[in-house]
Design a protein around this motif. Structure first.
Motif, PDB file in Angstrom:
ATOM      1  N   GLN A 142       0.833  -1.161   0.094  1.00  0.00           N
ATOM      2  CA  GLN A 142       0.246   0.048   0.161  1.00  0.00           C
ATOM      3  C   GLN A 142       1.138   1.001  -0.009  1.00  0.00           C
ATOM      4  OE1 GLN A 142      -2.273   0.997   3.610  1.00  0.00           O
ATOM      5  NE2 GLN A 142      -3.863   0.746   2.379  1.00  0.00           N
ATOM      6  N   GLY A 153      -6.362   2.987  -5.010  1.00  0.00           N
ATOM      7  CA  GLY A 153      -6.739   2.529  -3.656  1.00  0.00           C
ATOM      8  C   GLY A 153      -8.192   3.054  -3.214  1.00  0.00           C
ATOM      9  N   ASP A 182      -9.773  -1.783  -4.141  1.00  0.00           N
ATOM     10  CA  ASP A 182      -8.600  -1.106  -4.875  1.00  0.00           C
ATOM     11  C   ASP A 182      -8.639  -1.729  -6.150  1.00  0.00           C
ATOM     12  OD1 ASP A 182      -7.979  -0.540  -2.235  1.00  0.00           O
ATOM     13  OD2 ASP A 182      -7.106  -2.404  -1.806  1.00  0.00           O
TER      14      ASP A 182
END
Length: 103
Positions: free
Chosen positions: A30, A54, A59
């Motif tokens: 991430q 995201g 996502d």
């Protein structure tokens, strides 16, 4: 603080080097855009260096450019398959009608 490769943010469209927020061994890391601070992920398309959006619930798997390319490929494949199906169907019906006339 770790950083990923330089690429384009899907939110602000700026070319930047995102900061890794959470490292993962199984899933994608991430990341956060250093320009707009939104969550982003590396695009899953092989060879692509841009980033996917995201979200809170979902996502994206691909960046906007790769998503457009995949959609265009699907559209072209459907059009070509549809044309081939019509030609094949017409050929079969013509052959069937011709066989009926010979009897």
């Amino acid at each position: 603080m770790a950083f990923k490769d330089e690429g384009k943010c899907p939110f602000c469209s700026e070319v930047m080097t995102p900061e890794v927020v959470e490292e993962n061994n199984i899933r994608r890391d991430q990341c956060k855009c250093i320009k707009c601070s939104r969550l982003i992920y590396v695009c899953r398309a092989p060879g692509c260096r841009d980033y996917a959006r995201g979200g809170d619930v979902y996502d994206d798997e691909f960046c906007m450019t790769c998503s457009d390319k995949i959609a265009e490929f699907g559209k072209n494949a459907t059009e070509k398959f549809g044309t081939a199906a019509v030609i094949a169907g017409t050929t079969l019906v013509t052959a069937w009608l011709t066989s009926l006339n010979k009897k």
